[in-house]
Design a protein around this motif. Structure first.
Motif, PDB file in Angstrom:
ATOM      1  N   ARG A 178       0.829  -1.210   0.000  1.00  0.00           N
ATOM      2  CA  ARG A 178       0.000   0.000   0.000  1.00  0.00           C
ATOM      3  C   ARG A 178       0.862   1.257   0.000  1.00  0.00           C
ATOM      4  O   ARG A 178       0.477   2.270  -0.577  1.00  0.00           O
ATOM      5  CB  ARG A 178      -0.948  -0.004   1.196  1.00  0.00           C
ATOM      6  CG  ARG A 178      -2.109  -0.950   0.960  1.00  0.00           C
ATOM      7  CD  ARG A 178      -3.083  -0.946   2.089  1.00  0.00           C
ATOM      8  NE  ARG A 178      -4.223  -1.803   1.756  1.00  0.00           N
ATOM      9  CZ  ARG A 178      -5.075  -2.270   2.646  1.00  0.00           C
ATOM     10  NH1 ARG A 178      -4.938  -1.976   3.915  1.00  0.00           N
ATOM     11  NH2 ARG A 178      -6.072  -3.034   2.267  1.00  0.00           N
TER      12      ARG A 178
ATOM     13  N   MET B 228       1.865   1.625  -3.480  1.00  0.00           N
ATOM     14  CA  MET B 228       0.749   2.094  -4.309  1.00  0.00           C
ATOM     15  C   MET B 228       0.315   3.510  -3.941  1.00  0.00           C
ATOM     16  O   MET B 228      -0.658   4.019  -4.486  1.00  0.00           O
ATOM     17  CB  MET B 228      -0.473   1.190  -4.124  1.00  0.00           C
ATOM     18  CG  MET B 228      -0.328  -0.229  -4.613  1.00  0.00           C
ATOM     19  SD  MET B 228       0.003  -0.366  -6.363  1.00  0.00           S
ATOM     20  CE  MET B 228      -1.421   0.419  -7.065  1.00  0.00           C
ATOM     21  N   ASN B 229       0.993   4.111  -2.953  1.00  0.00           N
ATOM     22  CA  ASN B 229       0.670   5.474  -2.534  1.00  0.00           C
ATOM     23  C   ASN B 229      -0.718   5.591  -1.913  1.00  0.00           C
ATOM     24  O   ASN B 229      -1.374   6.629  -2.003  1.00  0.00           O
ATOM     25  CB  ASN B 229       0.779   6.440  -3.712  1.00  0.00           C
ATOM     26  CG  ASN B 229       0.950   7.875  -3.255  1.00  0.00           C
ATOM     27  OD1 ASN B 229       1.414   8.107  -2.146  1.00  0.00           O
ATOM     28  ND2 ASN B 229       0.556   8.820  -4.086  1.00  0.00           N
ATOM     29  N   VAL B 230      -1.191   4.526  -1.275  1.00  0.00           N
ATOM     30  CA  VAL B 230      -2.470   4.615  -0.574  1.00  0.00           C
ATOM     31  C   VAL B 230      -2.289   5.458   0.674  1.00  0.00           C
ATOM     32  O   VAL B 230      -3.122   6.278   1.019  1.00  0.00           O
ATOM     33  CB  VAL B 230      -2.991   3.209  -0.209  1.00  0.00           C
ATOM     34  CG1 VAL B 230      -4.213   3.304   0.672  1.00  0.00           C
ATOM     35  CG2 VAL B 230      -3.303   2.433  -1.466  1.00  0.00           C
ATOM     36  N   PHE B 231      -1.174   5.248   1.369  1.00  0.00           N
ATOM     37  CA  PHE B 231      -0.796   6.163   2.442  1.00  0.00           C
ATOM     38  C   PHE B 231       0.723   6.310   2.416  1.00  0.00           C
ATOM     39  O   PHE B 231       1.427   5.460   1.883  1.00  0.00           O
ATOM     40  CB  PHE B 231      -1.305   5.704   3.809  1.00  0.00           C
ATOM     41  CG  PHE B 231      -1.260   4.228   4.043  1.00  0.00           C
ATOM     42  CD1 PHE B 231      -0.054   3.552   4.095  1.00  0.00           C
ATOM     43  CD2 PHE B 231      -2.433   3.508   4.223  1.00  0.00           C
ATOM     44  CE1 PHE B 231      -0.013   2.193   4.325  1.00  0.00           C
ATOM     45  CE2 PHE B 231      -2.393   2.136   4.438  1.00  0.00           C
ATOM     46  CZ  PHE B 231      -1.179   1.484   4.492  1.00  0.00           C
TER      47      PHE B 231
ATOM     48  N   TYR C  66      -2.346  -3.532  -9.880  1.00  0.00           N
ATOM     49  CA  TYR C  66      -2.440  -4.130  -8.546  1.00  0.00           C
ATOM     50  C   TYR C  66      -3.571  -5.151  -8.499  1.00  0.00           C
ATOM     51  O   TYR C  66      -4.721  -4.836  -8.798  1.00  0.00           O
ATOM     52  CB  TYR C  66      -2.685  -3.002  -7.542  1.00  0.00           C
ATOM     53  CG  TYR C  66      -2.826  -3.420  -6.101  1.00  0.00           C
ATOM     54  CD1 TYR C  66      -2.129  -4.506  -5.582  1.00  0.00           C
ATOM     55  CD2 TYR C  66      -3.658  -2.706  -5.246  1.00  0.00           C
ATOM     56  CE1 TYR C  66      -2.257  -4.862  -4.249  1.00  0.00           C
ATOM     57  CE2 TYR C  66      -3.784  -3.040  -3.908  1.00  0.00           C
ATOM     58  CZ  TYR C  66      -3.083  -4.127  -3.417  1.00  0.00           C
ATOM     59  OH  TYR C  66      -3.219  -4.467  -2.101  1.00  0.00           O
TER      60      TYR C  66
ATOM     61  N   PRO D 110      -5.220  -6.917  -5.656  1.00  0.00           N
ATOM     62  CA  PRO D 110      -5.186  -6.951  -4.192  1.00  0.00           C
ATOM     63  C   PRO D 110      -5.543  -8.329  -3.641  1.00  0.00           C
ATOM     64  O   PRO D 110      -6.244  -9.106  -4.304  1.00  0.00           O
ATOM     65  CB  PRO D 110      -6.231  -5.920  -3.782  1.00  0.00           C
ATOM     66  CG  PRO D 110      -7.097  -5.722  -4.953  1.00  0.00           C
ATOM     67  CD  PRO D 110      -6.363  -6.162  -6.168  1.00  0.00           C
TER      68      PRO D 110
ATOM     69  N   GLU E 130      -7.396  -8.776  -1.028  1.00  0.00           N
ATOM     70  CA  GLU E 130      -8.832  -8.690  -0.760  1.00  0.00           C
ATOM     71  C   GLU E 130      -9.520  -8.444  -2.085  1.00  0.00           C
ATOM     72  O   GLU E 130      -9.681  -7.308  -2.498  1.00  0.00           O
ATOM     73  CB  GLU E 130      -9.114  -7.512   0.182  1.00  0.00           C
ATOM     74  CG  GLU E 130      -8.434  -7.597   1.513  1.00  0.00           C
ATOM     75  CD  GLU E 130      -9.263  -8.395   2.506  1.00  0.00           C
ATOM     76  OE1 GLU E 130     -10.267  -9.008   2.092  1.00  0.00           O
ATOM     77  OE2 GLU E 130      -8.897  -8.408   3.686  1.00  0.00           O
TER      78      GLU E 130
ATOM     79  N   PHE F 253     -12.286   1.093 -14.661  1.00  0.00           N
ATOM     80  CA  PHE F 253     -11.018   1.027 -13.927  1.00  0.00           C
ATOM     81  C   PHE F 253      -9.841   1.386 -14.842  1.00  0.00           C
ATOM     82  O   PHE F 253      -8.925   2.094 -14.426  1.00  0.00           O
ATOM     83  CB  PHE F 253     -10.810  -0.363 -13.316  1.00  0.00           C
ATOM     84  CG  PHE F 253     -11.709  -0.636 -12.143  1.00  0.00           C
ATOM     85  CD1 PHE F 253     -11.812   0.275 -11.110  1.00  0.00           C
ATOM     86  CD2 PHE F 253     -12.459  -1.796 -12.067  1.00  0.00           C
ATOM     87  CE1 PHE F 253     -12.637   0.042 -10.020  1.00  0.00           C
ATOM     88  CE2 PHE F 253     -13.288  -2.050 -10.985  1.00  0.00           C
ATOM     89  CZ  PHE F 253     -13.379  -1.131  -9.957  1.00  0.00           C
TER      90      PHE F 253
ATOM     91  N   LEU G 198      -9.786   5.087 -15.295  1.00  0.00           N
ATOM     92  CA  LEU G 198      -9.255   5.774 -14.112  1.00  0.00           C
ATOM     93  C   LEU G 198      -7.733   5.759 -14.106  1.00  0.00           C
ATOM     94  O   LEU G 198      -7.099   6.656 -13.566  1.00  0.00           O
ATOM     95  CB  LEU G 198      -9.764   5.109 -12.834  1.00  0.00           C
ATOM     96  CG  LEU G 198     -11.205   5.393 -12.436  1.00  0.00           C
ATOM     97  CD1 LEU G 198     -11.539   4.698 -11.126  1.00  0.00           C
ATOM     98  CD2 LEU G 198     -11.462   6.887 -12.300  1.00  0.00           C
ATOM     99  N   LYS G 199      -7.168   4.719 -14.733  1.00  0.00           N
ATOM    100  CA  LYS G 199      -5.702   4.634 -14.804  1.00  0.00           C
ATOM    101  C   LYS G 199      -5.155   5.505 -15.930  1.00  0.00           C
ATOM    102  O   LYS G 199      -3.970   5.429 -16.238  1.00  0.00           O
ATOM    103  CB  LYS G 199      -5.278   3.187 -15.036  1.00  0.00           C
ATOM    104  CG  LYS G 199      -5.643   2.246 -13.906  1.00  0.00           C
ATOM    105  CD  LYS G 199      -4.685   2.368 -12.750  1.00  0.00           C
ATOM    106  CE  LYS G 199      -4.885   1.228 -11.765  1.00  0.00           C
ATOM    107  NZ  LYS G 199      -4.034   1.383 -10.585  1.00  0.00           N
ATOM    108  N   GLY G 200      -6.015   6.248 -16.593  1.00  0.00           N
ATOM    109  CA  GLY G 200      -5.540   7.218 -17.566  1.00  0.00           C
ATOM    110  C   GLY G 200      -5.718   6.834 -19.019  1.00  0.00           C
ATOM    111  O   GLY G 200      -5.270   7.545 -19.914  1.00  0.00           O
TER     112      GLY G 200
END
Lengths: 414, 302
Positions: free
Chosen positions: B46, B49-52, B75, B77, B79, B95, B98-100
């Motif tokens: 994560r 992936m720059n989630v935090f 990714y 995941p 989950e 999706f 969203l990735k461009g």
């Protein structure tokens, strides 16, 4: 920005492709169409009915020990109670009671004298004003009798009693009777839309979280875009639904204008001034966004869909309290400018309803309106960004629902 | 391209989840991130992936801080999950967009991947009508459709039947051959062993072991022999406690050191009836159990 557009489109499509959403909208449109065609439908069912026949009117009995008194009163009461078929009662007082009890008559007045009576009715309605009317009639008869006794002729007495007072009202501010209606309808529409769509936004976010679609989303898109995309999509869907329903009503009103005639309620409603309509739109959209962001943020902290209902309770309470304050002020005569309402019209959580009510029903300085809108808009941006941060932190917290303070603290750091 | 995880620290509240984690992955190679449940693998991913953000430390690509706007990351995941009630094609295209990707490119790419994974017939179906394994293949499309430079696969083989596992293996091999960085996280050591050139074992938030997998194996002390025999009894009697039963029916003989190898082998061949003698090479499973297995021996051999 590019992502935001895509998210908005995807979320909006979600609403438009939702069969329940489309179904409810169509149903509401149909229902409003039936309402708008009501005069035509009524005419169709009862083509030549103008005034109710005496046969249709409920029976009111007049009972008095002296026969003369009863027949005098019948005449006076028949004039005052146009909705009733007023008859003198035959038989004893017990018979009269039985008639009322069995429904032969709707009500009965049993008089001991001109100044004393008993009113018999089976179930007393909350809106039963028959006694007030009877009091007025009897008082007038008593006064006339007293004047005659004092030496005036019946004509003179009648003249004195029928003096007409003339007067007129000139409204310098707003006619609250006229503006009351859109205020009320707008506040209710806002209430219903925020309740329904707020829950939908919260559930939408929580579903993404519980179905773990979030894991992919949060690593693909900026949380601010996600939050704003979702909330604006729900706002557009809600507005679209209202436009569809009220638009149908407006179009059908135009079509049916003749049939509605000069029904004041309906024409007040559709002749809303443009200025008020613009305010309505501004307060509606901003108010909706403010609450939708809060609901969205809360949805992201719930770990299970079942938790949503309890998690959103604080926001729902806040909203219901604002709603009640405004509704009480609007319905309570002339209190839209009370201190409480003035304060509420600047607090962003209540200002969409409170300020709109004040604009509609009283004179509010332009600067106050601008300040209220400015505060509300700033709050929307602030809450929106905070909600996006909470969303980012909240969606990855599985397990127990975290404390609000913890989430806000974590959101600040993020 | 070189992806570097450098001295990463991360805490949630009082709990230190990552303590000075560093490892390096190269393009054209697969990297295995191993660890027990709760070791810190998903947190590392994560952060990547720059989630935090990490509390301290850096994620570098070719020596520079990673640029998320330019670099593609895919990714899968652990989950799993997408929108259960939405059409597969709609959400996959969403999706990818969203990735461009542009809408047109997204549709082309998603269709290509559905075809490649044998899922084209489910294109217009709702996700929740599919079996678990098929849903997983759909999810894989979200990780690959936008042709990312770094592919992160968290437990990619769980839930797949053997045929689908082979299909996924081929796909992974293609990605590696295309020069991408493939980052694996798994408990299934046989797959890691098959694909990964280097590994890092994370244990309780620290890197317990990292480096080239072959080198790790080569450096493992070669002080044990695996013996295959029909009649183990005489050998056991002769060597006593040093001889134990090995997995798969043979015997495992622990020597006093690798230098004894020749002498012991000679003795076994001359004195006993043996079918096969070889030096024991630990599997990744053995290495993993050794480094991540015992909590109180944490970090002893680093």
């Amino acid at each position: 920005m590019k992502q935001f557009g895509k998210i908005l489109k995807f979320e909006l499509n979600g609403y438009l492709k939702n069969k329940i959403f489309v179904g409810v909208t169509l149903f509401l449109m149909l229902a409003i169409a039936v309402v708008m065609f009501f005069p035509n439908i009524r005419d169709l069912l009862h083509p030549d009915k103008t005034t109710p026949d005496s046969a249709d009117r409920p029976v009111m009995l007049i009972y008095a020990a002296e026969d003369g008194l009863a027949s005098d009163l019948r005449e006076a009461f028949a004039g005052a109670f146009a909705d009733y078929d007023v008859q003198t009662a035959q038989g004893t007082l017990e018979d009269v009671q039985t008639f009322v009890k069995t429904g032969v008559a709707e009500c009965a007045f049993a008089l001991d004298s001109l100044s004393s009576y008993t009113y018999y009715v089976n179930d007393l309605s909350q809106f039963d004003y028959n006694r007030d009317t009877a009091d007025a009639v009897l008082q007038e008869m008593n006064r006339a009798a007293a004047m005659v006794q004092a030496g005036l002729s019946p004509e003179q007495a009648g003249e004195i009693l029928s003096v007409q007072v003339t007067g007129r009202t000139e409204t310098l501010g707003k006619d609250q009777g006229a503006t009351f209606l859109y205020t009320y309808v707008m506040i209710f529409a806002l209430y219903m839309v925020i309740m329904l769509y707020g829950q939908m936004v919260a559930t939408n976010v929580a579903t993404e979280k519980s179905s773990r679609a979030m894991e992919v989303l949060i690593t693909s898109a900026n949380p601010v875009s996600m939050m704003f995309g979702k909330v604006l999509a729900s706002c557009l869907a809600g507005l679209g639904q209202l436009v569809a329903v009220f638009g149908t009503a407006l179009v059908l009103y135009r079509v049916n204008k003749g049939a509605w005639g000069e029904n004041p309620v309906i024409s007040y409603f559709f002749d809303i001034p443009t200025e008020l309509f613009v305010y309505l739109l501004v307060f509606f959209v901003l108010g909706f966004l403010l609450y939708a962001f809060l609901y969205g943020a809360i949805g992201s902290t719930a770990s299970k869909l079942e938790d949503i209902n309890t998690s959103v309770m604080p926001v729902t309470f806040l909203f219901i309290i604002s709603f009640l304050v405004v509704v009480m002020a609007v319905t309570g005569a002339g209190s839209v400018d009370s201190t409480l309402m003035k304060v509420c019209s600047f607090i962003p959580f209540s200002s969409p309803m409170a300020m709109f009510a004040r604009i509609c029903m009283s004179e509010v300085p332009a600067a106050s309106i601008a300040l209220s809108i400015g505060l509300l808009a700033a709050a929307v941006v602030f809450i929106g960004v905070l909600a996006a941060k909470i969303y980012r932190v909240g969606v990855l917290l599985y397990g127990t629902t975290p404390k609000i303070s913890e989430v806000v603290k974590a959101a600040w750091r993020a | 391209m070189i992806l570097e995880f450098k001295n990463i620290h991360k805490s949630f509240g009082d709990k230190k989840v990552l303590k000075d984690v560093s490892f390096t992955a190269e393009s054209g190679k697969a990297f295995g991130l191993l660890g027990r449940n709760g070791a810190g693998k998903t947190t590392s991913i994560r952060i990547l992936m720059n989630v935090f953000p990490a509390d301290s430390g850096q994620v570098l690509v070719d020596g520079w801080p990673i640029d998320y706007d330019r670099l593609g990351l895919g990714y899968l995941p652990e989950e799993r999950g997408m929108y259960p009630k939405k059409k597969i094609i709609d959400q996959l295209v969403y999706f990818a967009e969203l990735k461009g990707m542009s809408r047109k490119a997204a549709v082309t790419s998603v269709d290509h991947w559905l075809e490649r994974l044998g899922m084209s017939e489910y294109r217009g179906k709702r996700l929740d009508t599919l079996s678990k394994g098929n849903q997983q293949k759909i999810q894989l499309v979200t990780a690959l459709a936008h042709d990312p430079e770094i592919v992160i696969l968290d437990e990619p083989f769980s839930g797949l039947d053997p045929v689908n596992a082979i299909l996924l293996k081929d796909v992974v091999k293609e990605q590696i051959a295309k020069g991408k960085i493939v980052l694996f996280s798994s408990h299934q050591m046989n797959y890691i062993e098959e694909f990964c050139d280097s590994i890092a074992i994370i244990h309780e938030g620290k890197v317990a072991l990292s480096g080239d997998l072959r080198e790790i194996k080569r450096n493992y002390p070669r002080d044990r022999l695996v013996i295959r025999t029909i009649d183990p009894q005489p050998i056991r009697a002769a060597f006593g406690d040093a001889c134990t039963a090995a997995d798969g029916g043979g015997l495992m003989l622990r020597m006093r050191g690798p230098q004894e190898k020749q002498a012991v082998m000679q003795r076994l061949a001359e004195q006993f009836d043996v079918d096969e003698i070889k030096v024991f090479e630990p599997s990744l499973n053995d290495i993993f159990v050794e480094y991540a297995g015992k909590q109180d021996e944490e970090g002893k051999r680093v």
